[in-house]
Design a protein around this motif. Structure first.
Motif, PDB file in Angstrom:
ATOM      1  N   VAL A  12       0.819  -1.213   0.000  1.00  5.86           N
ATOM      2  CA  VAL A  12       0.000   0.000   0.000  1.00  5.86           C
ATOM      3  C   VAL A  12       0.858   1.270   0.000  1.00  5.86           C
ATOM      4  CG1 VAL A  12      -0.328   0.166   2.513  1.00  5.86           C
ATOM      5  CG2 VAL A  12      -2.094   1.036   0.958  1.00  5.86           C
ATOM      6  N   ASP A  13       2.070   1.210   0.569  1.00  5.33           N
ATOM      7  CA  ASP A  13       2.938   2.397   0.555  1.00  5.33           C
ATOM      8  C   ASP A  13       3.367   2.773  -0.859  1.00  5.33           C
ATOM      9  OD1 ASP A  13       2.877   3.011   3.268  1.00  5.33           O
ATOM     10  OD2 ASP A  13       4.589   1.720   3.730  1.00  5.33           O
ATOM     11  N   VAL A  14       3.473   1.798  -1.742  1.00  6.07           N
ATOM     12  CA  VAL A  14       3.789   2.109  -3.140  1.00  6.07           C
ATOM     13  C   VAL A  14       2.623   2.889  -3.741  1.00  6.07           C
ATOM     14  CG1 VAL A  14       4.295   1.155  -5.413  1.00  6.07           C
ATOM     15  CG2 VAL A  14       5.291   0.092  -3.385  1.00  6.07           C
ATOM     16  N   TYR A  15       1.418   2.433  -3.479  1.00  4.87           N
ATOM     17  CA  TYR A  15       0.230   3.157  -3.950  1.00  4.87           C
ATOM     18  C   TYR A  15       0.224   4.579  -3.378  1.00  4.87           C
ATOM     19  CZ  TYR A  15      -4.562   4.486  -4.883  1.00  4.87           C
ATOM     20  OH  TYR A  15      -5.663   5.159  -5.329  1.00  4.87           O
ATOM     21  N   ARG A  16       0.438   4.694  -2.072  1.00  2.55           N
ATOM     22  CA  ARG A  16       0.414   6.010  -1.407  1.00  2.55           C
ATOM     23  C   ARG A  16       1.498   6.939  -1.937  1.00  2.55           C
ATOM     24  NH1 ARG A  16      -0.762   3.173   4.186  1.00  2.55           N
ATOM     25  NH2 ARG A  16      -3.027   3.414   4.236  1.00  2.55           N
ATOM     26  N   SER A  17       2.629   6.395  -2.350  1.00  5.69           N
ATOM     27  CA  SER A  17       3.689   7.260  -2.887  1.00  5.69           C
ATOM     28  C   SER A  17       3.241   7.948  -4.172  1.00  5.69           C
ATOM     29  CB  SER A  17       4.982   6.461  -3.123  1.00  5.69           C
ATOM     30  OG  SER A  17       4.912   5.639  -4.268  1.00  5.69           O
ATOM     31  N   LEU A  18       2.318   7.327  -4.878  1.00  3.34           N
ATOM     32  CA  LEU A  18       1.804   7.881  -6.131  1.00  3.34           C
ATOM     33  C   LEU A  18       0.520   8.688  -5.959  1.00  3.34           C
ATOM     34  CD1 LEU A  18       2.509   4.692  -8.166  1.00  3.34           C
ATOM     35  CD2 LEU A  18       3.497   6.909  -8.679  1.00  3.34           C
ATOM     36  N   PHE A  19      -0.379   8.204  -5.099  1.00  2.00           N
ATOM     37  CA  PHE A  19      -1.716   8.785  -5.026  1.00  2.00           C
ATOM     38  C   PHE A  19      -2.124   9.278  -3.640  1.00  2.00           C
ATOM     39  CE2 PHE A  19      -1.764   5.487  -8.372  1.00  2.00           C
ATOM     40  CZ  PHE A  19      -1.970   6.305  -9.469  1.00  2.00           C
ATOM     41  N   GLU A  21      -3.627   9.337  -0.093  1.00  2.00           N
ATOM     42  CA  GLU A  21      -4.736   8.589   0.513  1.00  2.00           C
ATOM     43  C   GLU A  21      -5.973   8.541  -0.389  1.00  2.00           C
ATOM     44  OE1 GLU A  21      -4.529   6.831   3.319  1.00  2.00           O
ATOM     45  OE2 GLU A  21      -2.444   7.446   3.533  1.00  2.00           O
ATOM     46  N   ASP A  22      -5.844   8.962  -1.634  1.00  2.00           N
ATOM     47  CA  ASP A  22      -6.986   8.998  -2.554  1.00  2.00           C
ATOM     48  C   ASP A  22      -7.192   7.633  -3.207  1.00  2.00           C
ATOM     49  OD1 ASP A  22      -8.985   9.549  -4.353  1.00  2.00           O
ATOM     50  OD2 ASP A  22      -7.816  10.950  -5.556  1.00  2.00           O
ATOM     51  N   PHE A  23      -8.210   6.937  -2.746  1.00  2.00           N
ATOM     52  CA  PHE A  23      -8.551   5.634  -3.306  1.00  2.00           C
ATOM     53  C   PHE A  23      -9.804   5.721  -4.180  1.00  2.00           C
ATOM     54  CE2 PHE A  23      -5.960   4.772   0.375  1.00  2.00           C
ATOM     55  CZ  PHE A  23      -5.156   3.717  -0.020  1.00  2.00           C
ATOM     56  N   SER A  24     -10.215   6.936  -4.523  1.00  2.00           N
ATOM     57  CA  SER A  24     -11.490   7.141  -5.218  1.00  2.00           C
ATOM     58  C   SER A  24     -11.500   6.633  -6.664  1.00  2.00           C
ATOM     59  CB  SER A  24     -11.863   8.628  -5.206  1.00  2.00           C
ATOM     60  OG  SER A  24     -10.934   9.383  -5.978  1.00  2.00           O
ATOM     61  N   LYS A  25     -10.347   6.456  -7.266  1.00  2.00           N
ATOM     62  CA  LYS A  25     -10.311   6.030  -8.669  1.00  2.00           C
ATOM     63  C   LYS A  25     -10.091   4.533  -8.841  1.00  2.00           C
ATOM     64  CE  LYS A  25      -8.989  10.544 -10.188  1.00  2.00           C
ATOM     65  NZ  LYS A  25      -7.985  11.437 -10.669  1.00  2.00           N
ATOM     66  N   ILE A  26     -10.109   3.821  -7.747  1.00  2.00           N
ATOM     67  CA  ILE A  26      -9.951   2.377  -7.828  1.00  2.00           C
ATOM     68  C   ILE A  26     -11.239   1.767  -8.363  1.00  2.00           C
ATOM     69  CG2 ILE A  26      -9.688   0.258  -6.479  1.00  2.00           C
ATOM     70  CD1 ILE A  26      -7.768   1.770  -4.694  1.00  2.00           C
ATOM     71  N   VAL A  27     -11.082   0.856  -9.317  1.00  2.00           N
ATOM     72  CA  VAL A  27     -12.217   0.176  -9.929  1.00  2.00           C
ATOM     73  C   VAL A  27     -12.135  -1.298  -9.555  1.00  2.00           C
ATOM     74  CG1 VAL A  27     -13.306  -0.443 -12.118  1.00  2.00           C
ATOM     75  CG2 VAL A  27     -12.212   1.795 -11.858  1.00  2.00           C
ATOM     76  N   LYS A  44       6.755   0.648  -8.873  1.00  2.00           N
ATOM     77  CA  LYS A  44       7.828   1.054  -7.956  1.00  2.00           C
ATOM     78  C   LYS A  44       7.416   2.299  -7.179  1.00  2.00           C
ATOM     79  CE  LYS A  44      11.192  -0.439 -11.369  1.00  2.00           C
ATOM     80  NZ  LYS A  44      10.260  -0.567 -12.468  1.00  2.00           N
ATOM     81  N   MET A  45       8.079   2.522  -6.053  1.00  2.00           N
ATOM     82  CA  MET A  45       7.852   3.737  -5.275  1.00  2.00           C
ATOM     83  C   MET A  45       8.111   4.961  -6.149  1.00  2.00           C
ATOM     84  SD  MET A  45       7.242   3.437  -1.906  1.00  2.00           S
ATOM     85  CE  MET A  45       7.406   2.230  -0.607  1.00  2.00           C
ATOM     86  N   LYS A  46       7.298   5.968  -5.949  1.00  2.00           N
ATOM     87  CA  LYS A  46       7.505   7.239  -6.649  1.00  2.00           C
ATOM     88  C   LYS A  46       8.702   7.952  -6.026  1.00  2.00           C
ATOM     89  CE  LYS A  46       5.304  11.433  -8.101  1.00  2.00           C
ATOM     90  NZ  LYS A  46       5.091  12.667  -7.471  1.00  2.00           N
ATOM     91  N   GLU A  47       9.478   8.579  -6.869  1.00  2.00           N
ATOM     92  CA  GLU A  47      10.654   9.305  -6.404  1.00  2.00           C
ATOM     93  C   GLU A  47      10.268  10.452  -5.468  1.00  2.00           C
ATOM     94  OE1 GLU A  47       9.281  11.237 -10.186  1.00  2.00           O
ATOM     95  OE2 GLU A  47       9.719   9.167  -9.660  1.00  2.00           O
ATOM     96  N   GLY A  48      11.138  10.698  -4.498  1.00  2.00           N
ATOM     97  CA  GLY A  48      10.993  11.861  -3.636  1.00  2.00           C
ATOM     98  C   GLY A  48       9.999  11.749  -2.505  1.00  2.00           C
TER      99      GLY A  48
END
Length: 118
Positions: A12-19, A21-27, A44-48
């Motif tokens: 889930v941290d990989v997801y959070r690095s990109l988005f 806490e927004d899970f609204s676009k999950i289908v 992969k984890m988002k940079e920064g």
């Protein structure tokens, strides 16, 4: 899902690095449909956003674009880059997923990794 393939978020941290806490676009997709889409690899984890490490290696890495890892050689350098709470940004990556990343040159003192965000 991109270019006819699906990619897996290994944590889930990989997801959070990109988005965040927004899970609204999950289908929601049924297993029978998901199984028809070829797996393209892991995200992969988002940079920064986070620093990463594995339990079997004491090194902490900054993530750059395209999953390039740069060793942050000292705690002082980590503090300079990310502040006193830098350790709260560290995420353990399962050793089996570490090969999804590429090791770049170690950061030298004062150097900022590509994609740096504080």
């Amino acid at each position: 899902y991109k270019a006819g393939k699906r990619s897996a978020f290994p944590h889930v941290d990989v997801y959070r690095s990109l988005f965040g806490e927004d899970f609204s676009k999950i289908v929601r997709v049924y297993d029978t449909q998901l199984g028809t889409i070829p797996l393209g690899g892991n995200v992969k984890m988002k940079e920064g956003v986070y620093l990463i490490k594995i339990q079997s290696d004491p090194k902490t890495y900054a993530v750059e674009p395209n999953g390039v890892l740069r060793w942050v050689q000292t705690e002082e350098h980590a503090r300079q880059l990310y502040g006193a709470a830098w350790a709260k940004r560290v995420r353990d990556v399962d050793v089996s997923l570490f090969t999804d990343y590429a090791i770049g040159a170690a950061l030298v003192s004062g150097e900022r990794p590509a994609g740096y965000a504080n």
